[in-house]
Enzyme design. Structure first.
Site, PDB file in Angstrom:
ATOM      1  N   GLY A 138     -29.113  26.461  62.381  1.00 47.11           N
ATOM      2  CA  GLY A 138     -29.925  25.262  62.481  1.00 47.11           C
ATOM      3  C   GLY A 138     -29.433  24.336  63.570  1.00 47.11           C
ATOM      4  CE  LYS A 139     -33.478  19.894  64.036  1.00 48.35           C
ATOM      5  NZ  LYS A 139     -34.511  18.836  64.087  1.00 48.35           N
ATOM      6  CB  VAL A 159     -25.799  29.038  56.360  1.00 47.43           C
ATOM      7  CG1 VAL A 159     -25.360  29.538  54.981  1.00 47.43           C
ATOM      8  CG2 VAL A 159     -26.208  27.560  56.277  1.00 47.43           C
ATOM      9  CE  LYS A 203     -25.944  22.895  55.966  1.00 46.79           C
ATOM     10  NZ  LYS A 203     -26.995  22.208  55.161  1.00 46.79           N
ATOM     11  CD  GLU A 262     -26.078  30.322  42.963  1.00 47.66           C
ATOM     12  OE1 GLU A 262     -26.629  31.200  42.273  1.00 47.66           O
ATOM     13  OE2 GLU A 262     -26.229  29.092  42.762  1.00 47.66           O
ATOM     14  CG  ASP A 319     -36.012  17.291  56.884  1.00 48.93           C
ATOM     15  OD1 ASP A 319     -37.142  17.042  57.344  1.00 48.93           O
ATOM     16  OD2 ASP A 319     -35.207  18.069  57.421  1.00 48.93           O
ATOM     17  CE1 TYR A 361     -40.707  26.459  59.776  1.00 52.87           C
ATOM     18  CE2 TYR A 361     -41.593  24.319  59.123  1.00 52.87           C
ATOM     19  CZ  TYR A 361     -41.698  25.496  59.849  1.00 52.87           C
ATOM     20  OH  TYR A 361     -42.800  25.717  60.643  1.00 52.87           O
ATOM     21  CG  ASP A 408     -31.110  22.740  54.935  1.00 49.03           C
ATOM     22  OD1 ASP A 408     -29.999  23.281  54.869  1.00 49.03           O
ATOM     23  OD2 ASP A 408     -32.066  23.219  55.598  1.00 49.03           O
TER      24      ASP A 408
END
Length: 259
Positions: free
Chosen positions: A61-62, A66, A80, A148, A195, A199, A212
């Protein structure tokens, strides 16, 4: 999760080798993720038994990557790693400033990223304790969160895919579960995702799991209502992608009990 100490020197060698993970094709991204400080954090987590190896990238991601990891007991975990060089620290400081669980750290980027990682850990813990479908968080240290690993299904041990990449045979049920998540998160956990979209909703064992959650805010946050409105609009928009007819008012009424 069981924790025990292991051969530290051997583990450090293993983690240094993660710089060469074969599925990481972008060398620039790899160097951004595995800087020396992050390797030291991974080393500490390895000594505690949380990580034995990293075996490939689950998502990029940005703000973070992960990875699929293994702990000392041979269990799969999701690791992550927030990338210090690509984080929007101005945005992060705004979210942290409105959260009484965290201090403000000025321009100390390392302390800010630690707080951001801890924020996701605390939000996940808060939701998981209520029985909501989120990855169970195991530990967080500086810019690394271990949690997890969500697999797709009993017959498919690959990583659970986001809704954005799949077709749904039972879309109405899935979106009802998502709305139920939003309701309990808002009214019991006192959290707004902020958010939420197709996605960052994964399908694992035919159920939606929300991920997220670093930016998720308390309902007492000054921006919580506008963030909730954005989440609702996103879910209404996404539902139409799966031929589910949801209205903004329907979701809002399910979440906001008193206006």
């Amino acid at each position: 999760m069981k924790k025990h100490y292991i051969d530290a020197d051997n583990q450090m060698r293993k983690l240094e080798e993660t710089k060469k993970i074969k599925s990481v094709e972008d060398k620039q991204v790899s160097s951004e993720v595995f800087d020396d400080k992050t390797l030291k954090v991974l080393y500490k987590l390895a000594k505690q038994g949380y990580i034995n190896s990293l075996n490939g990238v689950i998502s990029t991601g940005k703000e973070a990557n992960v990875f699929l990891g293994m702990d000392d007991d041979g269990n799969s975990v999701a690791v992550k790693i927030y990338r210090v060089v690509t984080l929007d620290f101005k945005k992060i400081k705004e979210y942290i400033a409105g959260d009484p669980r965290f201090k403000t750290y000025g321009n100390n980027t390392r302390k800010i990223i630690t707080a951001w990682t801890q924020k996701e850990f605390k939000n996940l813990s808060r939701l998981h304790k209520l029985g909501l479908r989120v990855p169970e968080p195991y530990t967080a240290l500086e810019n690394v969160l271990v949690m997890e690993y969500l697999e797709h299904s009993e017959d498919d041990a690959s990583a659970a895919p986001p809704l954005s990449k799949i077709k749904l045979d039972h879309a109405e049920e899935i979106f009802e579960e998502i709305i139920n998540f939003m309701d309990i998160a808002y009214n019991e956990a006192k959290l707004v995702h902020g958010d939420l979209s197709r996605y960052n909703i994964l399908l694992s064992y035919n159920h939606p799991y929300i991920i997220d959650l670093s930016q998720a805010t308390l309902t007492s946050h000054p921006s919580s209502r506008s963030l909730l409105e954005r989440d609702i609009k996103n879910i209404v928009y996404d539902s139409k992608k799966f031929n589910v007819n949801l209205s903004y008012e329907y979701i809002e009424n399910r979440i906001i009990k008193e206006k």
